[in-house]
Design an enzyme around this catalytic site. Sequence first.
Site, PDB file in Angstrom:
ATOM      1  N   ASN A   1      13.612  -9.735 -23.989  1.00 14.04           N
ATOM      2  CA  ASN A   1      13.413 -11.176 -23.835  1.00 14.04           C
ATOM      3  C   ASN A   1      12.994 -11.700 -25.202  1.00 14.04           C
ATOM      4  OD1 ASN A   1      12.607 -13.782 -23.274  1.00 14.04           O
ATOM      5  ND2 ASN A   1      11.412 -13.253 -21.467  1.00 14.04           N
TER       6      ASN A   1
ATOM      7  N   ARG B   1      17.747 -11.483 -21.758  1.00 18.62           N
ATOM      8  CA  ARG B   1      17.553 -12.846 -21.272  1.00 18.62           C
ATOM      9  C   ARG B   1      18.191 -13.804 -22.272  1.00 18.62           C
ATOM     10  NH1 ARG B   1      12.668 -16.872 -22.265  1.00 18.62           N
ATOM     11  NH2 ARG B   1      13.209 -18.496 -20.764  1.00 18.62           N
TER      12      ARG B   1
ATOM     13  N   HIS C   1      14.523 -21.415 -15.583  1.00 21.41           N
ATOM     14  CA  HIS C   1      13.705 -20.527 -14.744  1.00 21.41           C
ATOM     15  C   HIS C   1      14.508 -19.964 -13.572  1.00 21.41           C
ATOM     16  CE1 HIS C   1       9.962 -22.920 -16.256  1.00 21.41           C
ATOM     17  NE2 HIS C   1      10.184 -21.867 -17.030  1.00 21.41           N
TER      18      HIS C   1
ATOM     19  N   ARG D   1       4.892 -29.680 -23.244  1.00 20.33           N
ATOM     20  CA  ARG D   1       6.033 -30.563 -23.007  1.00 20.33           C
ATOM     21  C   ARG D   1       5.647 -31.685 -22.048  1.00 20.33           C
ATOM     22  NH1 ARG D   1      10.175 -25.862 -21.416  1.00 20.33           N
ATOM     23  NH2 ARG D   1       8.712 -24.355 -22.267  1.00 20.33           N
TER      24      ARG D   1
ATOM     25  N   GLU E   1      10.640 -11.420 -13.896  1.00 20.38           N
ATOM     26  CA  GLU E   1      11.943 -11.717 -14.477  1.00 20.38           C
ATOM     27  C   GLU E   1      12.580 -10.485 -15.110  1.00 20.38           C
ATOM     28  OE1 GLU E   1      11.855 -16.130 -16.146  1.00 20.38           O
ATOM     29  OE2 GLU E   1       9.921 -15.131 -16.420  1.00 20.38           O
TER      30      GLU E   1
END
Length: 419
Positions: free
Chosen positions: A33, A115, A204, A265, A406
């Site tokens: 990742n 990923r 996601h 964010r 994940e």
Amino acid sequence: MREATTEDATTEDATSEDATEDTSEHAFVLVLNTGSSSIKYELIDTGSGTRLAVGLVERIGGERGALTHTRAGAEPYEVHRPYPDHDSGLRAALDAFAQAGPDLRHVPLRAVGHRVVHGADRFTGPVLIDDEVTAAIEELSRFAPLHNPANLDGIRVARKAFPGVPQVAVFDTAFHQTLPPHAYTYAVPRAWAEDLGVRRYGFHGTSCAYVSRLAAEVLGKPLEETDLIVLHLGNGASATAIKGGRSVETSMGLTPLEGLVMGTRSGDVDPSLPSYLDSTAGLGVNESHEALMRAGGMLALAGASDMREVWEKADAGDEGALLALDVYCHRIRKYVGAYYAVLGRLDAIVFTAGVGEHDARTRARSLSGLERLGIAVDPARNQAEDERIISPPGSDIAVMVIPTDEEWEIASLALRVLA
């Protein structure tokens, strides 16, 4: 913990006691990742359901780089030095396997799973990586300029390091390719969508796929008959409505900026804000976008992006932190109500990721006031660390906490591509 020294051997010189005599029941996958300034990696044996090693290279490009590699049952192996780019960070990660084990030269890898953040509408599932795929990922970097190039660095280094091992790309956006046109279409000039790819993509997705499957298992229902709202609340945060295992609405859009309030964010703002800032404050579009991405969210409101720090400040009476929590939880509550309406019926709300899994107060506050909709949180269950269902017994709609994984999902999808 063990520190690396200048006497440590290089990857090529390393010896190992990790050779496995019988690997017929094992399925080893290396998961990478590669983020904008960090690299997370895991060596997973999906055959036995174990992790052999996990690691993190952080602060890539900075002066204080750090690598932490932890082999199952062993002390962490650490290296503290600068990593000027992703290439040096990835090579350091591979060297850590040689130094601290398991030595990857003696592990029969089935695949390397990567990923990749943005696959746009070109990739609807995981794919075997070849030159055409890497070219496509590079071309799609216009949608994710901070992430896709870093993902590509990981792919290129791994292809060189393991030339005979299949490499598989798993896209954050792929799960959301089931969004119906009325959910992914923006009301903008048609040429923007047709020529420039302007639409909702969502992110996601790997996490959503994993936790929705586990939620259905906990509920004892087939996934195809289960309707969920997944709240992935980490430094990045999103809400997703899942009907029968398929994403039908999600809060993130063309990029990961839209939707819920996040660590740095802003989430939803008036689209005219950049123009307003340009005309009134001389702030260019790129400057305002950077601020909304890196200086917005909880950092802007509370002065901290980590929810634990925000709660500390709120408990001390900080007005900015108190307002930040109100805004954060209000936004979640608004999306939950909207997605309940989109689905028409609801089996469960699923909290996942760092905040969702560990912050009981935020969970309770986010769903407060929804009792008339059949949504409630049991205080005692919510505080218990090992509870999967935190709603009161007998509730029509379950409220759940499902830890995401994940990396495991990427490893499983990689092997599925090769099956």
